[in-house]
Motif scaffolding. Structure first.
Motif, PDB file in Angstrom:
ATOM      1  N   ARG A 106       0.947  -1.175   0.174  1.00 18.19           N
ATOM      2  CA  ARG A 106      -0.119  -0.080   0.048  1.00 18.19           C
ATOM      3  C   ARG A 106       0.851   1.271   0.033  1.00 18.19           C
ATOM      4  O   ARG A 106       0.677   2.211  -0.696  1.00 18.19           O
ATOM      5  N   GLU A 107       1.733   1.274   0.719  1.00 17.18           N
ATOM      6  CA  GLU A 107       2.695   2.475   0.934  1.00 17.18           C
ATOM      7  C   GLU A 107       3.575   2.545  -0.412  1.00 17.18           C
ATOM      8  O   GLU A 107       3.684   3.738  -0.960  1.00 17.18           O
ATOM      9  N   GLU A 108       4.072   1.567  -0.804  1.00 19.76           N
ATOM     10  CA  GLU A 108       4.867   1.877  -2.286  1.00 19.76           C
ATOM     11  C   GLU A 108       3.855   2.040  -3.216  1.00 19.76           C
ATOM     12  O   GLU A 108       4.099   2.998  -4.145  1.00 19.76           O
ATOM     13  N   GLY A 109       2.607   1.778  -3.401  1.00 14.82           N
ATOM     14  CA  GLY A 109       1.661   2.271  -4.368  1.00 14.82           C
ATOM     15  C   GLY A 109       1.133   3.357  -4.202  1.00 14.82           C
ATOM     16  O   GLY A 109       1.090   4.297  -5.349  1.00 14.82           O
ATOM     17  N   ARG A 110       0.999   3.999  -3.053  1.00  8.75           N
ATOM     18  CA  ARG A 110       0.649   5.392  -2.887  1.00  8.75           C
ATOM     19  C   ARG A 110       1.800   6.414  -3.165  1.00  8.75           C
ATOM     20  O   ARG A 110       1.646   7.320  -4.142  1.00  8.75           O
ATOM     21  N   ALA A 111       3.221   6.015  -2.891  1.00 11.36           N
ATOM     22  CA  ALA A 111       4.465   6.802  -3.207  1.00 11.36           C
ATOM     23  C   ALA A 111       4.266   6.672  -4.904  1.00 11.36           C
ATOM     24  O   ALA A 111       4.766   7.516  -5.514  1.00 11.36           O
ATOM     25  N   TRP A 112       4.306   5.434  -5.480  1.00 13.71           N
ATOM     26  CA  TRP A 112       4.275   5.317  -7.103  1.00 13.71           C
ATOM     27  C   TRP A 112       3.268   6.225  -7.778  1.00 13.71           C
ATOM     28  O   TRP A 112       3.687   6.839  -8.688  1.00 13.71           O
ATOM     29  N   LYS A 113       1.959   6.015  -7.144  1.00  5.98           N
ATOM     30  CA  LYS A 113       0.943   6.998  -7.784  1.00  5.98           C
ATOM     31  C   LYS A 113       0.918   8.482  -7.691  1.00  5.98           C
ATOM     32  O   LYS A 113       0.640   9.322  -8.497  1.00  5.98           O
ATOM     33  N   ALA A 114       1.889   8.761  -6.707  1.00 10.68           N
ATOM     34  CA  ALA A 114       2.159  10.249  -6.644  1.00 10.68           C
ATOM     35  C   ALA A 114       3.273  10.822  -7.254  1.00 10.68           C
ATOM     36  O   ALA A 114       3.421  12.099  -7.374  1.00 10.68           O
ATOM     37  N   MET A 115       4.195   9.795  -7.941  1.00  6.67           N
ATOM     38  CA  MET A 115       5.164  10.319  -8.872  1.00  6.67           C
ATOM     39  C   MET A 115       4.570  10.886 -10.085  1.00  6.67           C
ATOM     40  O   MET A 115       3.707  10.644 -10.712  1.00  6.67           O
ATOM     41  N   THR A 118       6.710  10.958 -15.981  1.00  2.04           N
ATOM     42  CA  THR A 118       7.995  10.751 -16.434  1.00  2.04           C
ATOM     43  C   THR A 118       8.852   9.792 -15.446  1.00  2.04           C
ATOM     44  O   THR A 118       9.698   8.922 -15.912  1.00  2.04           O
ATOM     45  N   GLU A 119       8.726  10.318 -14.152  1.00  3.01           N
ATOM     46  CA  GLU A 119       9.694   9.631 -13.184  1.00  3.01           C
ATOM     47  C   GLU A 119       9.193   8.257 -13.063  1.00  3.01           C
ATOM     48  O   GLU A 119      10.060   7.206 -12.902  1.00  3.01           O
ATOM     49  N   ARG A 120       7.943   7.952 -13.208  1.00  6.05           N
ATOM     50  CA  ARG A 120       7.407   6.680 -12.752  1.00  6.05           C
ATOM     51  C   ARG A 120       8.118   5.754 -14.101  1.00  6.05           C
ATOM     52  O   ARG A 120       8.097   4.609 -13.801  1.00  6.05           O
ATOM     53  N   SER A 121       7.825   6.082 -15.354  1.00  6.62           N
ATOM     54  CA  SER A 121       8.233   5.484 -16.342  1.00  6.62           C
ATOM     55  C   SER A 121       9.575   5.117 -16.415  1.00  6.62           C
ATOM     56  O   SER A 121      10.189   3.915 -16.424  1.00  6.62           O
ATOM     57  N   ALA A 122      10.576   5.961 -15.906  1.00  5.10           N
ATOM     58  CA  ALA A 122      12.056   5.800 -15.846  1.00  5.10           C
ATOM     59  C   ALA A 122      12.301   4.810 -14.787  1.00  5.10           C
ATOM     60  O   ALA A 122      13.146   3.994 -15.002  1.00  5.10           O
ATOM     61  N   GLN A 123      11.448   4.645 -13.808  1.00  7.64           N
ATOM     62  CA  GLN A 123      11.804   3.617 -12.736  1.00  7.64           C
ATOM     63  C   GLN A 123      11.268   2.299 -12.882  1.00  7.64           C
ATOM     64  O   GLN A 123      11.843   1.404 -12.772  1.00  7.64           O
ATOM     65  N   LEU A 124      10.040   2.396 -13.867  1.00  2.00           N
ATOM     66  CA  LEU A 124       9.527   1.291 -14.156  1.00  2.00           C
ATOM     67  C   LEU A 124      10.349   0.600 -15.321  1.00  2.00           C
ATOM     68  O   LEU A 124      10.774  -0.745 -15.236  1.00  2.00           O
ATOM     69  N   ALA A 125      11.038   1.396 -15.968  1.00  2.00           N
ATOM     70  CA  ALA A 125      12.150   0.651 -16.968  1.00  2.00           C
ATOM     71  C   ALA A 125      13.299  -0.008 -16.383  1.00  2.00           C
ATOM     72  O   ALA A 125      13.837  -1.065 -16.730  1.00  2.00           O
ATOM     73  N   VAL A 126      13.585   0.464 -15.112  1.00  2.00           N
ATOM     74  CA  VAL A 126      14.781  -0.132 -14.207  1.00  2.00           C
ATOM     75  C   VAL A 126      14.157  -1.441 -13.531  1.00  2.00           C
ATOM     76  O   VAL A 126      14.681  -2.546 -13.514  1.00  2.00           O
ATOM     77  N   LEU A 127      12.831  -1.127 -12.958  1.00  6.26           N
ATOM     78  CA  LEU A 127      12.117  -2.160 -12.253  1.00  6.26           C
ATOM     79  C   LEU A 127      12.011  -3.783 -13.228  1.00  6.26           C
ATOM     80  O   LEU A 127      12.227  -4.917 -12.785  1.00  6.26           O
ATOM     81  N   VAL A 128      11.724  -3.380 -14.472  1.00 12.16           N
ATOM     82  CA  VAL A 128      11.534  -4.387 -15.301  1.00 12.16           C
ATOM     83  C   VAL A 128      12.595  -5.303 -15.739  1.00 12.16           C
ATOM     84  O   VAL A 128      12.405  -6.504 -15.774  1.00 12.16           O
ATOM     85  N   GLY A 129      13.856  -4.823 -15.670  1.00  9.35           N
ATOM     86  CA  GLY A 129      14.979  -5.737 -15.953  1.00  9.35           C
ATOM     87  C   GLY A 129      15.798  -5.966 -14.944  1.00  9.35           C
ATOM     88  O   GLY A 129      16.895  -6.512 -14.858  1.00  9.35           O
ATOM     89  N   ALA A 130      15.495  -5.460 -13.709  1.00  7.24           N
ATOM     90  CA  ALA A 130      16.377  -5.637 -12.522  1.00  7.24           C
ATOM     91  C   ALA A 130      16.601  -7.034 -12.057  1.00  7.24           C
ATOM     92  O   ALA A 130      15.658  -7.922 -12.254  1.00  7.24           O
ATOM     93  N   ASP A 131      17.794  -7.252 -11.393  1.00  9.46           N
ATOM     94  CA  ASP A 131      17.948  -8.632 -11.161  1.00  9.46           C
ATOM     95  C   ASP A 131      16.992  -9.023  -9.768  1.00  9.46           C
ATOM     96  O   ASP A 131      16.346 -10.019  -9.797  1.00  9.46           O
ATOM     97  N   LYS A 132      17.091  -7.903  -8.825  1.00 10.49           N
ATOM     98  CA  LYS A 132      15.951  -7.965  -7.724  1.00 10.49           C
ATOM     99  C   LYS A 132      15.546  -6.592  -7.821  1.00 10.49           C
ATOM    100  O   LYS A 132      16.010  -5.786  -7.224  1.00 10.49           O
ATOM    101  N   PRO A 133      14.118  -6.663  -8.002  1.00 11.92           N
ATOM    102  CA  PRO A 133      13.379  -5.102  -8.150  1.00 11.92           C
ATOM    103  C   PRO A 133      13.550  -4.557  -6.512  1.00 11.92           C
ATOM    104  O   PRO A 133      13.223  -5.360  -5.696  1.00 11.92           O
TER     105      PRO A 133
END
Length: 155
Positions: A106-115, A118-133
């Motif tokens: 819930r906390e991660e989701g709230r912070a995520w939705k508040a971004m 452009t920042e959310r897209s950039a972070q998602l690009a990293v999370l998608v290919g991370a060894d451990k998100p």
């Protein structure tokens, strides 16, 4: 007919959760994403689009069967073809292709939705290919022991 019922019973027994097993308490409404170590956001988008098309194709197959079979099949087919089933079909397709599904707290989701987007897209690009998100918890993964090359090697 009896053979089909036996096969269905066997599948239900195999697919039933183990005693004491409980589903993870993660609300998908907080945000979820697919991850495959080394993947790019572009690959994730292509694979997701492909899986969504397959999920829609599964719906059209069901609807064709409904028209031909009619009656009870229409009731069950209609229930299977709704948005929830499309989501499940899409998820299963991605999992079979080697992706892992992560869901945010819930906390991660709230912070995520508040971004900002452009920042959310950039972070998602990293999370998608991370060894451990760095966000989320592993919600679903898939592994096929029978597809492992070691099982097919001769001694």
């Amino acid at each position: 007919m009896a053979k089909n019922l036996c096969m269905l019973a066997a599948l239900l027994a195999v697919c039933a959760p183990a005693p004491g097993w409980a589903a993870p308490k993660i609300d998908r409404g907080n945000g979820s994403f697919f991850n495959k170590p080394g993947a790019t956001a572009e690959l994730a988008t292509r694979e997701m689009d492909s899986c969504r098309k397959l999920a829609r194709g599964a719906e059209s197959q069901i609807n064709t069967i409904d028209v031909l079979a009619g009656g009870l099949a229409a009731v069950f087919g209609g229930a299977l073809a709704d948005g929830e089933q499309k989501r499940i079909n899409t998820e299963n397709c991605m999992l079979i292709r080697g992706w892992n599904l992560y869901a945010m707290t819930r906390e991660e989701g709230r912070a995520w939705k508040a971004m900002p987007e452009t920042e959310r897209s950039a972070q998602l690009a990293v999370l998608v290919g991370a060894d451990k998100p760095t966000r989320g918890s592993l919600l679903r993964t898939w592994h096929n022991d029978y597809a492992e090359p070691a099982l097919w090697q001769k001694n």
